[in-house]
Design a protein around this motif. Structure first.
Motif, PDB file in Angstrom:
ATOM      1  N   ASN A  22       0.808  -1.223   0.000  1.00  0.00           N
ATOM      2  CA  ASN A  22       0.000   0.000   0.000  1.00  0.00           C
ATOM      3  C   ASN A  22       0.839   1.270   0.000  1.00  0.00           C
ATOM      4  O   ASN A  22       0.290   2.376   0.067  1.00  0.00           O
ATOM      5  CB  ASN A  22      -0.929   0.002   1.219  1.00  0.00           C
ATOM      6  N   MET A  23       2.169   1.109  -0.054  1.00  0.00           N
ATOM      7  CA  MET A  23       3.097   2.244  -0.085  1.00  0.00           C
ATOM      8  C   MET A  23       2.871   3.183   1.102  1.00  0.00           C
ATOM      9  O   MET A  23       2.771   4.406   0.962  1.00  0.00           O
ATOM     10  CB  MET A  23       2.974   3.009  -1.400  1.00  0.00           C
ATOM     11  N   THR A  24       2.773   2.601   2.290  1.00  0.00           N
ATOM     12  CA  THR A  24       2.619   3.401   3.500  1.00  0.00           C
ATOM     13  C   THR A  24       3.722   3.049   4.488  1.00  0.00           C
ATOM     14  O   THR A  24       4.341   1.981   4.405  1.00  0.00           O
ATOM     15  CB  THR A  24       1.248   3.174   4.164  1.00  0.00           C
ATOM     16  N   TRP A  25       3.937   3.956   5.411  1.00  0.00           N
ATOM     17  CA  TRP A  25       4.966   3.767   6.435  1.00  0.00           C
ATOM     18  C   TRP A  25       4.440   4.293   7.762  1.00  0.00           C
ATOM     19  O   TRP A  25       3.819   5.356   7.818  1.00  0.00           O
ATOM     20  CB  TRP A  25       6.236   4.515   6.038  1.00  0.00           C
ATOM     21  N   THR A  26       4.676   3.534   8.829  1.00  0.00           N
ATOM     22  CA  THR A  26       4.238   3.921  10.168  1.00  0.00           C
ATOM     23  C   THR A  26       5.452   3.947  11.086  1.00  0.00           C
ATOM     24  O   THR A  26       6.180   2.950  11.175  1.00  0.00           O
ATOM     25  CB  THR A  26       3.205   2.920  10.722  1.00  0.00           C
ATOM     26  N   PRO A  27       5.703   5.065  11.766  1.00  0.00           N
ATOM     27  CA  PRO A  27       6.890   5.128  12.628  1.00  0.00           C
ATOM     28  C   PRO A  27       6.714   4.327  13.908  1.00  0.00           C
ATOM     29  O   PRO A  27       5.592   4.092  14.364  1.00  0.00           O
ATOM     30  CB  PRO A  27       7.008   6.624  12.941  1.00  0.00           C
ATOM     31  N   TYR A  28       7.844   3.897  14.466  1.00  0.00           N
ATOM     32  CA  TYR A  28       7.841   3.360  15.813  1.00  0.00           C
ATOM     33  C   TYR A  28       7.863   4.530  16.801  1.00  0.00           C
ATOM     34  O   TYR A  28       8.039   5.682  16.401  1.00  0.00           O
ATOM     35  CB  TYR A  28       9.071   2.483  16.054  1.00  0.00           C
ATOM     36  N   ALA A  29       7.708   4.214  18.072  1.00  0.00           N
ATOM     37  CA  ALA A  29       7.780   5.239  19.116  1.00  0.00           C
ATOM     38  C   ALA A  29       8.799   4.796  20.158  1.00  0.00           C
ATOM     39  O   ALA A  29       8.493   4.653  21.340  1.00  0.00           O
ATOM     40  CB  ALA A  29       6.411   5.460  19.745  1.00  0.00           C
ATOM     41  N   ASN A  30      10.037   4.577  19.695  1.00  0.00           N
ATOM     42  CA  ASN A  30      11.094   4.052  20.560  1.00  0.00           C
ATOM     43  C   ASN A  30      12.082   5.106  21.035  1.00  0.00           C
ATOM     44  O   ASN A  30      13.085   4.784  21.668  1.00  0.00           O
ATOM     45  CB  ASN A  30      11.855   2.937  19.831  1.00  0.00           C
ATOM     46  N   GLY A  31      11.824   6.380  20.695  1.00  0.00           N
ATOM     47  CA  GLY A  31      12.733   7.442  21.121  1.00  0.00           C
ATOM     48  C   GLY A  31      13.796   7.787  20.109  1.00  0.00           C
ATOM     49  O   GLY A  31      14.670   8.616  20.377  1.00  0.00           O
ATOM     50  N   VAL A  32      13.735   7.170  18.924  1.00  0.00           N
ATOM     51  CA  VAL A  32      14.670   7.470  17.841  1.00  0.00           C
ATOM     52  C   VAL A  32      13.930   7.279  16.520  1.00  0.00           C
ATOM     53  O   VAL A  32      13.069   6.405  16.390  1.00  0.00           O
ATOM     54  CB  VAL A  32      15.920   6.559  17.904  1.00  0.00           C
ATOM     55  N   TYR A  33      14.245   8.138  15.550  1.00  0.00           N
ATOM     56  CA  TYR A  33      13.669   8.023  14.214  1.00  0.00           C
ATOM     57  C   TYR A  33      14.811   7.901  13.222  1.00  0.00           C
ATOM     58  O   TYR A  33      15.768   8.687  13.265  1.00  0.00           O
ATOM     59  CB  TYR A  33      12.819   9.252  13.896  1.00  0.00           C
ATOM     60  N   THR A  34      14.746   6.909  12.344  1.00  0.00           N
ATOM     61  CA  THR A  34      15.791   6.722  11.342  1.00  0.00           C
ATOM     62  C   THR A  34      15.175   6.647   9.958  1.00  0.00           C
ATOM     63  O   THR A  34      14.037   6.196   9.787  1.00  0.00           O
ATOM     64  CB  THR A  34      16.617   5.450  11.612  1.00  0.00           C
ATOM     65  N   PHE A  35      15.934   7.108   8.969  1.00  0.00           N
ATOM     66  CA  PHE A  35      15.429   7.093   7.597  1.00  0.00           C
ATOM     67  C   PHE A  35      16.579   6.973   6.610  1.00  0.00           C
ATOM     68  O   PHE A  35      17.692   7.426   6.862  1.00  0.00           O
ATOM     69  CB  PHE A  35      14.623   8.367   7.303  1.00  0.00           C
ATOM     70  N   ASP A  36      16.282   6.353   5.488  1.00  0.00           N
ATOM     71  CA  ASP A  36      17.219   6.250   4.377  1.00  0.00           C
ATOM     72  C   ASP A  36      17.149   7.558   3.597  1.00  0.00           C
ATOM     73  O   ASP A  36      16.052   7.995   3.230  1.00  0.00           O
ATOM     74  CB  ASP A  36      16.811   5.069   3.490  1.00  0.00           C
ATOM     75  N   VAL A  37      18.296   8.196   3.328  1.00  0.00           N
ATOM     76  CA  VAL A  37      18.273   9.470   2.605  1.00  0.00           C
ATOM     77  C   VAL A  37      17.818   9.294   1.155  1.00  0.00           C
ATOM     78  O   VAL A  37      17.508  10.275   0.480  1.00  0.00           O
ATOM     79  CB  VAL A  37      19.638  10.188   2.654  1.00  0.00           C
TER      80      VAL A  37
END
Length: 229
Positions: A91-106
């Motif tokens: 579905n081309m969607t993304w949901t973040p975690y809530a672990n105190g850090v956010y990471t992403f591929d540039v």
């Protein structure tokens, strides 16, 4: 020519993320030699959650199987797993975690909504304080065929409207957006701000903390945190 431009953009993005060099996001010292279990204990101390015994075992096995010439920062690798969120490729969607850090591929997963996803990811670091609302991304000035142009993302926060502008480099993230967002956040003076690091390749790692937290985290993990501006 296109490949040369892409490689240049990757290098530029990573240099901006690390404030250093592609392989120099570490401050050095014994922190690089810690096990994933030791790092998980440090992360828990700094309120970064989500590690499991199975995760640690899998990462240690992967690390042992890697060729010796591969440079891998264990602290950054564990953070990437904890902050990458959940992808739904169908579905081309993304949901973040809530672990105190956010990471992403540039090199973003969903290029049409890359800055929307970035704001959602940053918001996941503190959903009460970073409650960005009504996020709207405008890509009308993007030349998708050539991978050039400009785009904007707007959002509401603290009863104000903000707009961030990005240059288009194919599907690569414009780090100036992160820089400008951090300026906005710092302008509210609650002593917290965004801090960034990377794995030395193309993963951006983001925290929302105060400077005392950042200083302690750097010392115990060996990761250098930068704030862009």
């Amino acid at each position: 020519m296109i490949m040369k431009r892409i490689l240049t953009l990757v290098v530029s993005a990573l240099l901006s993320l690390t404030g250093y060099s592609l392989k120099s996001n570490s401050l050095g010292g014994e922190a690089m030699q810690k096990t994933y279990k030791e790092l998980a204990e440090i992360f828990d101390k700094y309120d970064i959650k989500g590690t499991t015994d199975q995760m640690i075992d899998d990462l240690e096995q992967d690390y042992r199987a890697m060729p010796p010439e591969v440079e891998l920062n264990k602290a950054a690798t564990l953070l990437i797993v904890l902050g990458q969120g959940e992808y739904d490729y169908e579905n081309m969607t993304w949901t973040p975690y809530a672990n105190g850090v956010y990471t992403f591929d540039v090199e973003f997963f969903n290029v049409e909504k890359m800055y929307t996803d970035f704001l959602i990811g940053v918001s996941s670091l503190d959903e009460e304080e970073l409650d960005f609302k009504n996020i709207q991304e405008d890509t009308r000035q993007v030349n998708w065929e050539e991978g050039t142009g400009k785009r904007t993302v707007s959002f509401e926060w603290k009863h104000r409207q903000f707009t961030l502008e990005a240059e288009v480099y194919d599907d690569w993230f414009d780090v100036n957006v992160a820089n400008e967002l951090n300026k906005i956040i710092k302008g509210y003076g609650n002593e917290k701000q965004l801090f960034f690091t990377s794995d030395g390749y193309q993963e951006g790692i983001v925290f929302y903390r105060d400077k005392e937290w950042a200083e302690g985290f750097q010392l115990e993990t060996g990761l250098e945190l930068v704030e862009f501006n």
